[in-house]
Structure formats: C-alpha cells, structure tokens
Design an enzyme around this catalytic site. Structure first.
Site, PDB file in Angstrom:
ATOM      1  N   ASN A  86      -8.153  -6.718 -10.638  1.00 29.40           N
ATOM      2  CA  ASN A  86      -7.275  -6.990  -9.302  1.00 29.40           C
ATOM      3  C   ASN A  86      -7.953  -5.761  -8.406  1.00 29.40           C
ATOM      4  O   ASN A  86      -8.877  -5.413  -8.946  1.00 29.40           O
ATOM      5  CB  ASN A  86      -6.235  -5.129  -9.651  1.00 29.40           C
ATOM      6  N   HIS A 107      -7.411  -4.355  -4.646  1.00 31.81           N
ATOM      7  CA  HIS A 107      -6.637  -2.925  -4.023  1.00 31.81           C
ATOM      8  C   HIS A 107      -7.529  -2.902  -2.370  1.00 31.81           C
ATOM      9  O   HIS A 107      -8.586  -2.671  -2.481  1.00 31.81           O
ATOM     10  CB  HIS A 107      -6.577  -1.852  -4.550  1.00 31.81           C
ATOM     11  N   SER A 143     -11.412  -2.355  -2.810  1.00 28.47           N
ATOM     12  CA  SER A 143     -11.792  -1.975  -4.022  1.00 28.47           C
ATOM     13  C   SER A 143     -11.247  -3.113  -5.479  1.00 28.47           C
ATOM     14  O   SER A 143     -10.682  -3.077  -5.382  1.00 28.47           O
ATOM     15  CB  SER A 143     -11.115  -0.948  -5.255  1.00 28.47           C
ATOM     16  N   ASP A 167      -2.910   0.894  -9.712  1.00 26.18           N
ATOM     17  CA  ASP A 167      -3.922   0.418  -8.567  1.00 26.18           C
ATOM     18  C   ASP A 167      -4.782   2.211  -9.274  1.00 26.18           C
ATOM     19  O   ASP A 167      -5.781   2.821  -8.462  1.00 26.18           O
ATOM     20  CB  ASP A 167      -3.514   1.295  -7.287  1.00 26.18           C
TER      21      ASP A 167
HETATM   22  C1  GRF Z   1      -5.480  -8.719   0.533  1.00 22.01           C
HETATM   23  O1  GRF Z   1      -4.956  -7.690   0.906  1.00 22.01           O
HETATM   24  C2  GRF Z   1      -5.585  -8.280  -1.188  1.00 22.01           C
HETATM   25  O2  GRF Z   1      -6.450  -7.242  -1.179  1.00 22.01           O
HETATM   26  C3  GRF Z   1      -3.953  -7.537  -1.320  1.00 22.01           C
HETATM   27  O3  GRF Z   1      -3.085  -8.893  -1.037  1.00 22.01           O
HETATM   28  C4  GRF Z   1      -3.658  -9.661   0.438  1.00 22.01           C
HETATM   29  C5  GRF Z   1      -3.902 -11.418   0.533  1.00 22.01           C
HETATM   30  O4  GRF Z   1      -4.523 -11.736  -0.267  1.00 22.01           O
HETATM   31  N1  GRF Z   1      -3.899  -7.646  -2.902  1.00 22.01           N
HETATM   32  P1  GRF Z   1      -4.918 -13.071  -0.755  1.00 22.01           P
HETATM   33  O5  GRF Z   1      -5.067 -13.700   0.839  1.00 22.01           O
HETATM   34  O6  GRF Z   1      -3.633 -13.703  -0.808  1.00 22.01           O
HETATM   35  O7  GRF Z   1      -5.967 -13.204  -2.145  1.00 22.01           O
END
Ligand code: GRF
Length: 196
Positions: free
Chosen positions: A108, A110, A137, A146
C-alpha cells in the site's frame, strides 16, 4: 514467468497508472487486473485505455457486511491469480482475515512519513503540527492499519503557505516515483528500505 500484479483503486488511479507504465517489457512483473470498489472510478477507464483487465466490486450493496464484500473481492482476485496486490488509493479498510490470505504479498502507498499520521487527512495533520517536511510511504499491508513494514519512503519540504492541497500535489509526485521503484524491488525479493 513474470510476477502477476493486481492493483486495487477507488478513484483517479494516478498511482495505478504509474505502476502500470513502469511494468514494461523488461520488468519482472506485469499488471493483470485493476479492480475498483467504486463503479465509476476514473482509474477504471484509464486502466482500460492501457489494455489492462478491469473489475468492479461495488461495496455499497454489501452495506456493513465487510465479510460479504471481501468474499466478492476474493473471487475476482483468485480469478486473476496475482502474485502481488498493490493498493493504490484504495479507500476500503480490509479485515485481518482477508489480509492474512495475502500476507507478504500486499503493498500500500500512504501519503505520510509512517509511522507518523496513520489514517486519514495526513497533510492537514502535518500542517497543523507545524512539521517542516512530509512525504509518502510504501509498506507491506498487515492487520494493523498503515502499520506494516515500511519498504520505501520519499520526503518533501513543507513550504510557507502550503495548504493540504498544495502539499498533497507535491507528495503525489513523489508517490508516482516511489511506488514503481518499491514494486520493482519487491518483485525482485528486495525488502530493505528505499528512501529518497
Ligand atoms: C494518494 O494520495 C494516495 O497516497 C492515497 O490515495 C491518493 C490518491 O491516489 N492512498 P490515486 O491518484 O487514486 O492513485
């Protein structure tokens, strides 16, 4: 044989696109499924445009029955037979039982420098704390939200006048670099921490 990677999303899928585009002909892994819990997630259309098989398991019909949702999720995943699952903007909390079935094979990303700011609203929390840096991370997914072993981190400065939105945009750029790098190393069996 390439490692098979399934990517779970809930929204725009920008991290998913970074991962998909990083898995070129010489990469030891290949994307085999992009799955969303949100039927009209923009990331699904982007995955289709990249020729990646997609699936949707809408969590809403299952209501609070997390188990039933995860059974439907598992059916789609077993059919795709991934070696690695990447959560990329996937906004559902998974139960320990489900995670246990993919132990050691689920990553994942985060948007904080774990272990700081687990959970939501990470950028607002960093700003409110007066931190001078933030970041993202990539970690192995374990039963603790997380909380799994961190495999990679990227840091960005917090600048005067930053808002959660400006900070999120700066961190997102690093996410798009970090996640593919960590996935490549993870595919090769490397688990020592990558920082940049
Ligand atoms: C990102 O900030 C990621 O860290 C979090 O979801 C947000 C959107 O990600 N988990 P994405 O553009 O859908 O990949």
């Amino acid at each position: 044989m390439k490692k098979r990677v399934a990517i779970l999303i809930s929204g725009g899928g920008s991290n998913m696109i970074s991962l998909v585009e990083s898995m070129g002909p010489d990469h030891p892994a290949e994307p085999v499924l992009v799955l969303s819990n949100v039927p009209d997630a923009a990331g699904i259309a982007k995955a289709k445009a990249h020729g990646i098989p997609t699936a949707v398991v809408d969590h809403r019909p299952f209501g609070s029955d997390r188990q039933a949702f995860e059974t439907a999720l598992q059916t789609q995943l077993v059919a795709a037979a991934p070696d690695i699952i990447c959560l990329a903007g996937f906004m559902r909390i998974l139960t320990p039982g489900f995670i246990g079935g993919w132990r050691g094979r689920m990553l994942n990303i985060h948007p904080s420098l774990l272990p700081k700011y687990k959970g939501l609203h990470t950028h607002r929390r960093a700003l409110d704390a007066g931190d001078d840096e933030a970041g993202c991370s990539v970690h192995e997914v374990t039963a603790e939200l997380d909380g799994g072993p961190v495999l990679g981190q990227a840091r960005v400065p917090i600048l005067p006048g930053d808002t959660p939105e400006t900070l999120a945009a700066r961190v997102l750029e690093q996410e798009h670099r970090l996640y593919p790098q960590v996935l490549r190393r993870f595919t090769d069996g490397e688990k020592d921490l990558l920082t940049h």
